[in-house]
Design a protein around this motif. Sequence first.
Motif, PDB file in Angstrom:
ATOM      1  N   SER A 199      -4.421  -8.535   6.412  1.00 44.42           N
ATOM      2  CA  SER A 199      -3.767  -8.694   7.714  1.00 44.42           C
ATOM      3  C   SER A 199      -2.288  -8.339   7.629  1.00 44.42           C
ATOM      4  N   ALA A 200      -1.639  -8.789   6.549  1.00 49.60           N
ATOM      5  CA  ALA A 200      -0.210  -8.496   6.377  1.00 49.60           C
ATOM      6  C   ALA A 200       0.027  -7.003   6.166  1.00 49.60           C
ATOM      7  N   LEU A 201      -0.813  -6.361   5.368  1.00 51.07           N
ATOM      8  CA  LEU A 201      -0.653  -4.925   5.126  1.00 51.07           C
ATOM      9  C   LEU A 201      -0.879  -4.131   6.411  1.00 51.07           C
ATOM     10  N   ASP A 224       9.364  -1.958  10.951  1.00 58.07           N
ATOM     11  CA  ASP A 224      10.459  -1.165  10.397  1.00 58.07           C
ATOM     12  C   ASP A 224      10.973  -1.770   9.094  1.00 58.07           C
ATOM     13  N   ALA A 225      10.756  -3.083   8.911  1.00 55.30           N
ATOM     14  CA  ALA A 225      11.218  -3.770   7.709  1.00 55.30           C
ATOM     15  C   ALA A 225      10.297  -4.949   7.414  1.00 55.30           C
ATOM     16  N   LEU A 226      10.165  -5.262   6.141  1.00 52.84           N
ATOM     17  CA  LEU A 226       9.383  -6.419   5.699  1.00 52.84           C
ATOM     18  C   LEU A 226      10.348  -7.446   5.127  1.00 52.84           C
ATOM     19  N   GLU A 239       2.198  -3.021  -3.332  1.00 51.41           N
ATOM     20  CA  GLU A 239       1.356  -2.277  -2.382  1.00 51.41           C
ATOM     21  C   GLU A 239       2.067  -2.098  -1.050  1.00 51.41           C
ATOM     22  N   ALA A 240       2.783  -3.146  -0.606  1.00 52.00           N
ATOM     23  CA  ALA A 240       3.502  -3.046   0.660  1.00 52.00           C
ATOM     24  C   ALA A 240       4.587  -1.981   0.599  1.00 52.00           C
ATOM     25  N   SER A 241       5.244  -1.844  -0.559  1.00 51.18           N
ATOM     26  CA  SER A 241       6.330  -0.875  -0.684  1.00 51.18           C
ATOM     27  C   SER A 241       5.833   0.555  -0.564  1.00 51.18           C
TER      28      SER A 241
END
Length: 203
Positions: A60-62, A69-71, A91-93
């Motif tokens: 869900s987060a991915l 635009d930013a995490l 993975e998010a990066s």
Amino acid sequence: ERIRIRADQLVDYASMQGQAVLREGVVGVEVGLPHPLLERGLVVIDTPGVGGLTRGHRDSALTALRYADALLFTVSVEEPVSLSELRFLAEASERIDTVLMVLTKVDSSAEPERMLAEDRSKMADFAALLQRAATAADADEDTREAARRFERVSGAPILLVSSRLAEKGRARAAAGREDAAATLLARSGLAEATDEKLGWIRD
């Protein structure tokens, strides 16, 4: 299906404290707030925690990163960043360029700087692990790119904040105690969060 609920019902539909039958099947909750900060279209997406065993939270987060635009990745000062959280950040990066880590609840620790140092160390160790994989003879371009991206994440500023201290500061300000309010706001880290460290996001 979309339904409208009252603010006091959020706990029932969007937290583990609520009734399981009400939160079953809930995939998201939107909260509107008339605030000047939001007038130009700023949207804050709060995703489930990714440090646990529930894979759906991570997915869900991915997925939410498609709209971001930013995490801002929050970790409590009460325990160090976990390996599963570091893997998520890696993975998010790959999906978003701007990642900023936020260390929360700093008022609950006598030594928040110690936890900051431990988190920094864990991130550096994980970055070194990815770098070793990237320099292996059989490393492909995706592996090398993952190492480069996480290197940027591990070098990003980490904000230390306390919403409790900020709330106390607002209460002091409302009571006319400006000096006490300024002290609490400074200790909360939120004054710094609106200054040079968030400039890193814009850069």
